[in-house]
Write an enzyme that holds these catalytic residues in place. Structure first.
Site, PDB file in Angstrom:
ATOM      1  N   GLY A 248      32.425  37.286  37.240  1.00 45.89           N
ATOM      2  CA  GLY A 248      33.393  36.979  38.306  1.00 45.89           C
ATOM      3  C   GLY A 248      34.293  38.171  38.593  1.00 45.89           C
ATOM      4  O   GLY A 248      35.460  38.017  38.973  1.00 45.89           O
TER       5      GLY A 248
ATOM      6  N   GLY B 212      36.422  38.707  41.836  1.00 48.30           N
ATOM      7  CA  GLY B 212      37.461  37.735  42.170  1.00 48.30           C
ATOM      8  C   GLY B 212      38.878  38.241  41.963  1.00 48.30           C
ATOM      9  O   GLY B 212      39.112  39.409  41.643  1.00 48.30           O
ATOM     10  N   GLN B 213      39.833  37.322  42.138  1.00 52.72           N
ATOM     11  CA  GLN B 213      41.256  37.693  42.095  1.00 52.72           C
ATOM     12  C   GLN B 213      41.637  38.324  40.752  1.00 52.72           C
ATOM     13  O   GLN B 213      42.284  39.364  40.706  1.00 52.72           O
ATOM     14  CB  GLN B 213      42.138  36.457  42.358  1.00 52.72           C
ATOM     15  CG  GLN B 213      43.605  36.803  42.544  1.00 52.72           C
ATOM     16  CD  GLN B 213      44.536  35.589  42.505  1.00 52.72           C
ATOM     17  OE1 GLN B 213      44.115  34.465  42.236  1.00 52.72           O
ATOM     18  NE2 GLN B 213      45.807  35.819  42.776  1.00 52.72           N
TER      19      GLN B 213
ATOM     20  N   ASP C 271      29.015  39.920  39.166  1.00 51.54           N
ATOM     21  CA  ASP C 271      29.416  38.818  40.040  1.00 51.54           C
ATOM     22  C   ASP C 271      28.178  38.386  40.814  1.00 51.54           C
ATOM     23  O   ASP C 271      27.209  39.141  40.908  1.00 51.54           O
ATOM     24  CB  ASP C 271      30.535  39.259  41.018  1.00 51.54           C
ATOM     25  CG  ASP C 271      31.357  38.078  41.528  1.00 51.54           C
ATOM     26  OD1 ASP C 271      30.805  37.252  42.277  1.00 51.54           O
ATOM     27  OD2 ASP C 271      32.547  37.972  41.185  1.00 51.54           O
ATOM     28  N   ILE C 272      28.248  37.199  41.397  1.00 52.33           N
ATOM     29  CA  ILE C 272      27.139  36.730  42.236  1.00 52.33           C
ATOM     30  C   ILE C 272      27.234  37.376  43.620  1.00 52.33           C
ATOM     31  O   ILE C 272      26.255  37.462  44.346  1.00 52.33           O
ATOM     32  CB  ILE C 272      27.142  35.188  42.337  1.00 52.33           C
ATOM     33  CG1 ILE C 272      25.802  34.671  42.822  1.00 52.33           C
ATOM     34  CG2 ILE C 272      28.289  34.681  43.191  1.00 52.33           C
ATOM     35  CD1 ILE C 272      25.664  33.164  42.726  1.00 52.33           C
ATOM     36  N   ARG C 273      28.448  37.837  43.998  1.00 51.78           N
ATOM     37  CA  ARG C 273      28.579  38.498  45.308  1.00 51.78           C
ATOM     38  C   ARG C 273      28.937  39.965  45.091  1.00 51.78           C
ATOM     39  O   ARG C 273      29.450  40.343  44.029  1.00 51.78           O
ATOM     40  CB  ARG C 273      29.607  37.811  46.206  1.00 51.78           C
ATOM     41  CG  ARG C 273      30.944  37.611  45.589  1.00 51.78           C
ATOM     42  CD  ARG C 273      31.921  36.856  46.483  1.00 51.78           C
ATOM     43  NE  ARG C 273      33.141  36.661  45.725  1.00 51.78           N
ATOM     44  CZ  ARG C 273      34.355  36.987  46.124  1.00 51.78           C
ATOM     45  NH1 ARG C 273      34.551  37.508  47.312  1.00 51.78           N
ATOM     46  NH2 ARG C 273      35.400  36.785  45.353  1.00 51.78           N
TER      47      ARG C 273
ATOM     48  N   ASP D 213      24.026  36.056  38.430  1.00 51.80           N
ATOM     49  CA  ASP D 213      24.388  34.645  38.626  1.00 51.80           C
ATOM     50  C   ASP D 213      24.506  33.999  37.247  1.00 51.80           C
ATOM     51  O   ASP D 213      23.538  34.003  36.471  1.00 51.80           O
ATOM     52  CB  ASP D 213      23.275  33.975  39.459  1.00 51.80           C
ATOM     53  CG  ASP D 213      23.581  32.510  39.754  1.00 51.80           C
ATOM     54  OD1 ASP D 213      24.551  31.969  39.189  1.00 51.80           O
ATOM     55  OD2 ASP D 213      22.829  31.909  40.545  1.00 51.80           O
TER      56      ASP D 213
ATOM     57  N   TYR E  87      37.725  20.068  39.355  1.00 47.98           N
ATOM     58  CA  TYR E  87      38.162  21.314  38.702  1.00 47.98           C
ATOM     59  C   TYR E  87      38.763  21.002  37.328  1.00 47.98           C
ATOM     60  O   TYR E  87      38.405  21.620  36.320  1.00 47.98           O
ATOM     61  CB  TYR E  87      39.189  22.003  39.600  1.00 47.98           C
ATOM     62  CG  TYR E  87      39.738  23.308  39.075  1.00 47.98           C
ATOM     63  CD1 TYR E  87      38.935  24.439  38.980  1.00 47.98           C
ATOM     64  CD2 TYR E  87      41.081  23.432  38.704  1.00 47.98           C
ATOM     65  CE1 TYR E  87      39.445  25.647  38.521  1.00 47.98           C
ATOM     66  CE2 TYR E  87      41.606  24.627  38.257  1.00 47.98           C
ATOM     67  CZ  TYR E  87      40.781  25.738  38.169  1.00 47.98           C
ATOM     68  OH  TYR E  87      41.290  26.933  37.715  1.00 47.98           O
TER      69      TYR E  87
ATOM     70  N   LYS F 267      37.575  22.023  33.582  1.00 48.72           N
ATOM     71  CA  LYS F 267      38.428  22.870  32.731  1.00 48.72           C
ATOM     72  C   LYS F 267      38.623  22.237  31.355  1.00 48.72           C
ATOM     73  O   LYS F 267      38.593  22.927  30.338  1.00 48.72           O
ATOM     74  CB  LYS F 267      39.769  23.141  33.422  1.00 48.72           C
ATOM     75  CG  LYS F 267      39.656  24.152  34.554  1.00 48.72           C
ATOM     76  CD  LYS F 267      39.279  25.521  34.010  1.00 48.72           C
ATOM     77  CE  LYS F 267      38.750  26.456  35.040  1.00 48.72           C
ATOM     78  NZ  LYS F 267      38.242  27.724  34.505  1.00 48.72           N
TER      79      LYS F 267
END
Ligand code: NAD
Ligand code: SER
Length: 333
Positions: A8, A11-12, A34-36, A53, A142, A146
């Protein structure tokens, strides 16, 4: 020297964590994945990048073997608001993806960091001074993922002696990468709108109190926990950590000290409001303070000042880059 895999990483959190880890442990020792693909080239140019992925165990194995990974920061996930609109995807990525990473960590004897969230609590949890160990019955997908993640990490530590560690993060505020679709995103969006347009329409009620933290504190917390002496850790996974707690109205008031013309109004989104209403007003993070020395550096005033300064500079740079790209394309060939 460590060999660290960040999932990830676009991401942020991942985008900022990757660059701090690369400064600390060396560019080639930190593998971003990351996947993107990243929107800009910074992550790919400054060190290894794998398009991976977390739902593909074979690909994970290949990456673990090629890079001889010994530590994982597993940040690939679906956040709360997106999770409510895509619950199946949220379960797959947040639970099955985590399971795959825990299995990889077990097979290759890695330490693994897994973040949990204030979303792991629910309406029946005490909202004020939320204890470290308390009732957790969230009613969002979510939140369900978690809590499952916290339990899975505890299980892998107890059953396989895997070095699992984790934090329950509050909403994170940052200026490098925009948030990925959570309930606390308003606390970032508000700064973009305040700087660009001097006004913001908030999707949470003015009195919605939530725990928050500035990204530099969050990054410090992750690395500090991963470097902590394991003998001092009683909890290991899912430490409550927080730095400040405020409502949208209080944040707007603080922003006005720097941008006096700034105004805020409200158009409440019932889905995100319902989620926020079940999350803590403020958590008790004394276990983290006691067990591994957690201490935030940024409160509301210090974070707001820094955020406005850094984000204004970034937006100015982005504007200049856009103008220069537009200028390039106008050059006659
Ligand atoms: P983000 O949405 O910004 O980034 C998540 C990244 O995961 C994205 O870049 C996405 O492309 C990637 N991803 C999604 N599915 C994937 C897959 N199948 N394989 C590989 N990558 C995949 O999220 P973030 O804010 O950086 O959050 C990271 C972690 O921290 C999450 O576990 C989140 O629950 C937790 N957390 C974040 C916050 C916050 O305010 N940002 C607060 C509490 C907890
Ligand atoms: N910022 C995150 C979210 O709102 C908290 O886990 O989803």
């Amino acid at each position: 020297m460590k060999k660290i895999l960040v999932t990830g990483a676009v991401g942020q959190i991942g985008s900022e964590l990757t660059s701090i880890l690369r400064q600390k442990y060396g560019n080639t020792n930190v593998i971003a994945s990351d996947i993107r693909m990243p929107a800009d080239d910074t992550i790919r140019d400054s060190g290894p990048f794998e398009s991976m992925d977390c739902l593909d165990p074979h690909h994970i194995t290949r990456v673990m073997q090629i890079h001889k990974v010994d530590t994982i920061y597993h940040l690939a996930a679906i956040l709360s608001a997106v999770g409510e609109s895509k619950p199946t995807l949220a379960w797959q990525v947040n639970v099955n993806g985590l399971y795959n990473m825990l299995e990889a960590a077990r097979q290759y004897h890695c330490a693994i960091f897994v973040p949990s969230s204030i979303g792991a609590f629910g309406a029946s949890t005490p909202l004020d001074n939320t204890p470290q160990d308390t009732i957790q019955r969230p009613d969002t997908m979510y939140g369900v993922t978690k809590v499952s993640g916290e339990l899975l990490c505890d299980y892998y530590h107890k059953r396989f002696d895997l070095d699992t560690r984790g934090l329950r993060f509050p909403g994170l505020i940052s200026h490098e990468t925009e948030p990925g679709g959570g309930t606390t995103d308003y606390a970032v969006e508000i700064f973009y709108e305040a700087i660009r347009h001097k006004k913001y329409t908030c999707y949470l009620r003015e009195d919605s109190s939530l725990d928050m933290m500035y990204m530099p504190d969050a990054i410090r917390a992750m690395i500090k926990l991963m470097e902590a002496d394991p003998d001092g850790l009683i909890h290991r996974n899912a430490f409550n950590v927080t730095a400040m707690s405020f409502t949208p109205e209080q944040l707007a008031h603080e922003i006005r000290k720097h941008i006096p013309e700034f105004t805020i109004d409200y158009s409440v989104d019932p889905i995100r409001q319902a989620i926020a209403d079940t999350w803590p007003n403020y958590m008790d993070d004394s276990a983290a303070r006691k067990e591994w020395g957690w201490q935030p550096k940024y409160d509301l005033a210090k974070m707001t000042k820094d955020m406005i300064q850094e984000l204004s500079q970034k937006l100015q740079r982005d504007g200049m880059n856009q103008r220069s790209r537009a200028g390039d394309s106008e050059v006659p060939k």
